[in-house]
Every structure is written in structure tokens, then in C-alpha cells.
Enzyme design. Structure first.
Site, PDB file in Angstrom:
ATOM      1  CG  ASP A 208      20.972  18.400 -36.729  1.00 35.91           C
ATOM      2  OD1 ASP A 208      20.434  17.660 -37.562  1.00 35.91           O
ATOM      3  OD2 ASP A 208      22.067  18.152 -36.185  1.00 35.91           O
ATOM      4  CD  GLU A 452      24.404  26.824 -34.128  1.00 32.39           C
ATOM      5  OE1 GLU A 452      23.798  26.546 -35.171  1.00 32.39           O
ATOM      6  OE2 GLU A 452      25.340  26.143 -33.682  1.00 32.39           O
ATOM      7  CE1 TYR A 505      29.446  20.280 -34.182  1.00 34.61           C
ATOM      8  CE2 TYR A 505      28.482  22.475 -34.295  1.00 34.61           C
ATOM      9  CZ  TYR A 505      28.534  21.208 -33.734  1.00 34.61           C
ATOM     10  OH  TYR A 505      27.662  20.878 -32.725  1.00 34.61           O
ATOM     11  CD  GLU A 541      25.774  22.984 -30.579  1.00 31.91           C
ATOM     12  OE1 GLU A 541      26.037  22.691 -31.762  1.00 31.91           O
ATOM     13  OE2 GLU A 541      24.675  23.419 -30.214  1.00 31.91           O
TER      14      GLU A 541
HETATM   15  C1  GCB Z   1      24.766  22.918 -34.273  1.00 30.17           C
HETATM   16  C2  GCB Z   1      23.427  22.903 -33.614  1.00 30.17           C
HETATM   17  C3  GCB Z   1      22.989  21.505 -33.213  1.00 30.17           C
HETATM   18  C4  GCB Z   1      23.345  20.513 -34.329  1.00 30.17           C
HETATM   19  C5  GCB Z   1      24.841  20.521 -34.499  1.00 30.17           C
HETATM   20  C6  GCB Z   1      25.280  19.597 -35.644  1.00 30.17           C
HETATM   21  O1  GCB Z   1      25.409  23.924 -34.375  1.00 30.17           O
HETATM   22  O2  GCB Z   1      23.349  23.766 -32.517  1.00 30.17           O
HETATM   23  O3  GCB Z   1      21.616  21.509 -32.966  1.00 30.17           O
HETATM   24  O4  GCB Z   1      22.875  19.235 -34.062  1.00 30.17           O
HETATM   25  O5  GCB Z   1      25.278  21.808 -34.813  1.00 30.17           O
HETATM   26  O6  GCB Z   1      25.585  18.442 -35.409  1.00 30.17           O
HETATM   27  O7  GCB Z   1      25.280  20.057 -36.769  1.00 30.17           O
END
Ligand code: GCB
Length: 640
Positions: A208, A452, A505, A541
Site C-alpha cells: 500500500d 504481513e 484495523y 500498526e
Molecule cells: C497495513 C499495511 C500498511 C497499510 C495499512 C493500511 O496493514 O501494513 O502498509 O498502509 O495497513 O492503511 O491499510
């Protein structure tokens, strides 16, 4: 290798190149520095540039563009180095270009470097993305696979061949990603002629961030004496008030080498000395290297001066290299991360090397601004998501006491074909290069071998076991992790990591808008992890996109209020687990950053707590309050 048919010449080149680099590393990669015996000449500025827009992207090789001045081969434009080339012009074709681009510059080499046979002249590229081939005066001097890490070539004899001519440096760089590159990618041809023109292809990626390309860090010429200090490794320890610096020095060339090692404190006062290529230096009343906010005097660095005198039958050579040394230890238990035997809690950020216009190009104003913002926030650590950052950044971390999780470009490993031997061999070489470059930085406290990966896939266990064991063999002083997203991800590689780094997330990619589920889902997640692996856990994250200036209360996704509320819900759970096995939190992301275009991204990823221009969103103030509170609670600001 999935480079398609009409790239056949390119494919041959690729294969040759890839095989060429899968060799054990020889030699060190010390950061170039000036001393009484070494000189450095920066070649940054404007280079001639030409993208090879031919259908197979191979015209440059077919017509040997490196054999003459690039401007004689066709139209060139001025391109700044260092910088990604993508955002420099108004041309969308160049922004999205895939294939070979060519850079060239003529430089004058000081006459003494040429006339003095005892001087060794080296050409060094700090990083170029992704595959590079380098020629000097039309002769190939090196090639290198992988962005983000330096490579170099000795060019002494070449420049002595034509001493009166300027030296013409040509660098061809290809950003194509394949199943075996790091990160991986695939090229896909669209063969439906009713929808796409002939030869239409796209680069697919599973990560990403924008695949910025070009010469991203400084290009240098530097000198050393012919017999020279090639590499230095240090390991540090302490007991009570006494520190120990164990060192190893390797010298290239010559015989009858005498090495004198002197350690000095920050003020240049003598501390200890030793002789020989390996040994130990005892430091009485040691001043340890402490992280920012964990001690009133963080980032304390000694200087280790390595002085060489080498006598050969015909000449005497003298060389000197000074390495900054921070004395500290790292240990990991089932529940804690210990720096100098004290529990360390990561309150930090994930970053990108990313900014307007420059892309991933090295830029001092941006770097210093980012450090000032991090210190303002009360950040004590960051992860180099998702690739190694510039050495100058790590040097700043050493000086300021910012702790680093050093990540290799193993991101987006999702296709089962990227777990095959060719990929693994390259991944091992990248870890060799990364550890060789960064091993002496006290700020680097852990290696991250991937982000990941699809590690639930069957071949993943062998892949990660090999990779992690290899990294531990390279460096026995630091823990190793890979960053994971879901319980299934860890199944295969989980038992091998020292620290669990988990991304999640909740209420963003799942259960959208439902902030109320975060406490339950997050604590269940942590409990499961800990029960299964009995390792300390870092939330590596978490976050939400927020379009700056977008407001809504009650909060809705993409507003600054939602980003704040989501962070707050995560923080509540972190605070419950903090005194158990939970050892740190790294927000995604420090700043907004560019991605490829798609329906999930509105001109890039907006999970920054700062905008891409480094202006704060509401979340920056929330985090600042929290981090300073954490620093006071967990940082043990007072000396021991
Ligand atoms: C993740 C990735 C990261 C993305 C982020 C997102 O899990 O490691 O590279 O930018 O999520 O914002 O989706």
C-alpha cells in the site's frame, strides 16, 4: 519469473542479474566519511535522464546508450538526484513508468586521486529502486538488485585509463517488480484487443505505497588508501559501572598491518585503547546509550577511532575511520523488552520515506522536520515500514535516542510463488546487506524480516524459519520479528519470532463505523496471541484514514473525529494490557503518504496524524498528550 514474453531480452538480463547477486557478501559497507586519509565528493544535483519508452523497454541496451553521452542517444531531460523521478514532471507516463530509465552525469575527478596509485576511488550509490546497472566511461562496474540499500564499485583503475577526460557515470534503473523481487509484484498483459491497445500491461503489487523509483539517495565518489579499513563490527555490554565494547576490524589489502583503536567520550577525552583486529575496550564509569525520554541524557555516543598503518614492500599506507558507538544492551523476556535491563515501552510511529515532489528521495529539511515533529509528539521509537531508511536517519536516531525497528523490504509477500527458493535466496541476501549496513547502530533494537506475509501458506514455515534463523545467526545481539496481521498469519512463522508485532484495523477494514466493538475484539486478539506464543506484543500498526478538515460528530469514518475516537478506543485497551505482556504501540501512520490509484485511496493513504505536508490533524494532539503521559509513567525519566 513472470516478466512477460515480449520482455524476453529484459528477462535474460534479469535472470543474469539475479543470479549474479546471489553470492555471499564480500567486504564491508561502512558509511563514507572524511578523515585525514579519506575524501568524499558528492555527485548530487542535476543528471541527464532518459526513460526507455520503447515497446520492450530495451532500446537502451540494444543501442548501448552507456557507450556514449546519453544526450547523443536521443532527448534527455534534467533530473534531480536524489529524488524519485515520478513526480518531477507533468507527464503521467513518466509518473507511472515501468521499465528502464537511464541517468548520466560527467564529473571531474581530482587529479591527485588519479595520479596517486595508493588511492582507491569508490563510486557509491546510497540507494536506487529497484534494479541498477552502473557504467563508468562505458564500462560496466557493478549491478545491484533491490532499492533502499547501498552498493558500490571500485573504479580506480578505470579512471586512470583516461586521466585527462571527465568521468562519465551512467546508471540504468529498472523498477519492474516480479515474484522474486522484494517487494514482489507481477506484470500483467491485457490481451483483449477490444479493450486495450497492443502491448498494454500493468504492474500488480500487493502493498500500500506508491512504487517510487529512481536514484533515491546520494551518489558519491570517495577515497580510501589502497590498504584500508574495510569493515568494523562492535558489540556492547556493561556490568554495574563498567562498559565493554567488543570490536572486530577487517582490513583489505596489505600485510604487516598495525591497528590502533581508541575510544573517546562525547567531549573527545580519551577513554580506552587497544591494538589488533579484534578485542575489547573497558569503559570505566560508563555512560550508557539511553532512548529519548528514558533518561535525562539520551543517545550518548562514544567515538571509536580505528587507525591503521600498513607496510608493504614498497609503500606505507595510513587510514583512519571513526565509528560512533552507543553502549547498551537489549534483552527480551516473555513479557518485556529490556534496554539496559530496564523495561522499555515503545510509544512511537510507523513512517514512510515519502513527500511531495521528491517521492522517496532523500531530503534533509524533511528529515529534520520529521525528527522535530517526533520529539514534539513524545515519540521514543519508530519502525522503518516497509523498507530500510537512509543511513543518515539512523545516525540521527543514534544521536537523539530514537529506538528503531529496522524492517527489510519484505512487504506484500502474498503469492505462494513468492515463497520459492529464488525468492528466499534473495531475501537472505537482503538481510545480509541490511545487517551489514546497520549492525553498529545503537538505535536499531530489532530486525523485522517482513510485513504481513501470507504466512498461513504451507511453504511459509520453512521460509520464515530459514529467514529468522539466518538473521539471528548474522546478529546474535538483537531480537527478530516479522509483522503480522491476523492470528492465521502467525501459524507457521510464529514460533520463531522473539516479539509478536501485530497490526490490526478493527472498526476500519472490518465492522466499519462500529467503534464500539474495538474493546472486545482487541482484547480477545491480544489474549489469544499471548496464550499461544508467550511472547511480548507490540501493536505495530493501528489507525484510521482522516481527510484533514473533514468533521462530523458523532464521528463518521474519514473524519478527524473518527480517527481520534478510534485511537482512543485502542488506547483504552493498551492501558489495560500495559503492565502484562503489552510492550508498545506504533501508530499507522506518522504522515499521509502516496499510494497507487484505487477506489480505497483518495490521493494516497490518509491515516497520517500529520498531513503529507507535515501539518497536524486533531489526532496529533491526542497522541502528543498520551505519549508525554506515557513517557512520565513508563519512561523512568530519572536516571537509575
Ligand atoms: C497495513 C499495511 C500498511 C497499510 C495499512 C493500511 O496493514 O501494513 O502498509 O498502509 O495497513 O492503511 O491499510
Amino acid at each position: 519469473m513472470s516478466v512477460p514474453g515480449s520482455f524476453s531480452v529484459l528477462r535474460v538480463l534479469w535472470l543474469l542479474s539475479v543470479f549474479g547477486t546471489v553470492l555471499p557478501l564480500d567486504g564491508g559497507m561502512l558509511f563514507p566519511q572524511e578523515s585525514s586519509f579519506r575524501e568524499v565528493k558528492e555527485l548530487n544535483g542535476l543528471w541527464d535522464f532518459r526513460a526507455d519508452g520503447s515497446p520492450n523497454r530495451n532500446e537502451g541496451f540494444e543501442k548501448a546508450w552507456h557507450k556514449r553521452r546519453l544526450a547523443e542517444t536521443g532527448p534527455v531531460i534534467e533530473m534531480p538526484v536524489p529524488a524519485s523521478y515520478n513526480d518531477i514532471t507533468q507527464d503521467p507516463t513518466l509518473r507511472d513508468f515501468i521499465g528502464w530509465v537511464w541517468y548520466e552525469r560527467e564529473v571531474f575527478v581530482p587529479a591527485r586521486w588519479i595520479s596517486d596509485e595508493g588511492t582507491r576511488v569508490v563510486l557509491r550509490v546510497g540507494s536506487a529502486h529497484y534494479y541498477s546497472i552502473v557504467w563508468v566511461n562505458g564500462e560496466k562496474v557493478t549491478e545491484h538488485e533491490g532499492g533502499h540499500l547501498p552498493f558500490e564499485a571500485e573504479i580506480s583503475s578505470l579512471i586512470r585509463k583516461e586521466p585527462t577526460k571527465p568521468c562519465r557515470i551512467t546508471i540504468a534503473v529498472n523498477n519492474t517488480l516480479t515474484l522474486e523481487t522484494l517487494p514482489p509484484g507481477t506484470i500483467q498483459y491485457m490481451n483483449d484487443s477490444s479493450r486495450y491497445p497492443d502491448g498494454f500491461f500493468v504492474q500488480n503489487i500487493d502493498f500500500d505505497f506508491f512504487n517510487y523509483a529512481g536514484i533515491h539517495r546520494s551518489v558519491l565518489l570517495y577515497t580510501t588508501p589502497k590498504v584500508h579499513v574495510d569493515d568494523i563490527s562492535v558489540e556492547t555490554n556493561f556490568m554495574d559501572n563498567t562498559g565493554l565494547v567488543r570490536y572486530k576490524v577487517s582490513v583489505q589489502g596489505g600485510f604487516n598491518n598495525t591497528l590502533n583503536i581508541t575510544l573517546m567520550d562525547k567531549d573527545g577525552h580519551f577513554v580506552a585503547s587497544s591494538n589488533g583486529s579484534s578485542g575489547g575496550l573497558k569503559v570505566v564509569d560508563v555512560k550508557l546509550w539511553w532512548p529519548y525520554l528514558m533518561h535525562e541524557n539520551p543517545g550518548y555516543l562514544y567515538s571509536m577511532k580505528v587507525h591503521l598503518i600498513a607496510v608493504s614492500e614498497t609503500s606505507t599506507y595510513e587510514d583512519e575511520y571513526t565509528l560512533p558507538v552507543g553502549i547498551r544492551t537489549i534483552n527480551v523476556t516473555n513479557t518485556q523488552f529490556l534496554i539496559n535491563n530496564k523495561p522499555f515501552y515503545f510509544h512511537g510511529v510507523n513512517k514512510h520515506e515519502d513527500s511531495d515532489i521528491r517521492g522517496r528521495g532523500f531530503d534533509w529539511p524533511l528529515i529534520v522536520k520529521d525528527f522535530n515533529l517526533m520529539k514534539w509528539l513524545g515519540v521514543n521509537s519508530f519502525r522503518t515500514s516497509h523498507y530500510p531508511y537512509a543511513e543518515e536517519i539512523l545516525q540521527m536516531c543514534d544521536r537523539h535516542g530514537i529506538v528503531v525497528i529496522d524492517e527489510c523490504p519484505g512487504v506484500g509477500i502474498k503469492d505462494i510463488r513468492s515463497f520459492r527458493n529464488a525468492s528466499l535466496s534473495h531475501h537472505l541476501v537482503v538481510m545480509d546487506e541490511l545487517v551489514r549496513r546497520d549492525k553498529n547502530h545503537p538505535s536499531v533494537v530489532m530486525w523485522s524480516v517482513a510485513n504481513e506475509p501470507a504466512s498461513e501458506m504451507p511453504p511459509a514455515e520453512f521460509y520464515f524459519k530459514t529467514l529468522i534463523e539466518h538473521t539471528k545467526a548474522l546478529d546474535q545481539t538483537r531480537p527478530v520479528t516479522y509483522v503480522t496481521i491476523a492470528a492465521a498469519d502467525m501459524d507457521k512463522g510464529g514460533p520463531y519470532v522473539d516479539v509478536v508485532c501485530a497490526n490490526s484495523y478493527f472498526a476500519w477494514y472490518f465492522d466499519q463505523g462500529r467503534l464500539d466493538i474495538i474493546p472486545l475484539q482487541l482484547s480477545t486478539h491480544f489474549e489469544n496471541w499471548y496464550r499461544k506464543y508467550q511472547r511480548p506484543i507490540i501493536q505495530s500498526e493501528y489507525g484510521a484514514d482522516a481527510v484533514p478538515g473533514l468533521h462530523m460528530d458523532p464521528p463518521m469514518m474519514f473524519t478527524e473525529e473518527y480517527q481520534n475516537a478510534l485511537l482512543q478506543s485502542y488506547h483504552d485497551v493498551f492501558d489495560q494490557k500495559r503492565n502484562q505482556y503489552f510492550i508498545g504501540e506504533l501508530i499507522w501512520n506518522f504522515a499521509d503518504f502516496m499510494t497507487s490509484q484505487g477506489i480505497y485511496r483518495v490521493v494516497g493513504n490518509k491515516k497520517g496524524i500529520f498531513t503529507r505536508q507535515r501539518q497536524p490533524k486533531a489526532a496529533a494532539f491526542l497522541l502528543r498528550k498520551r505519549y508525554w503521559r506515557l513517557a512520565n509513567e513508563t519512561g523512568r525519566l530519572l536516571p537509575d
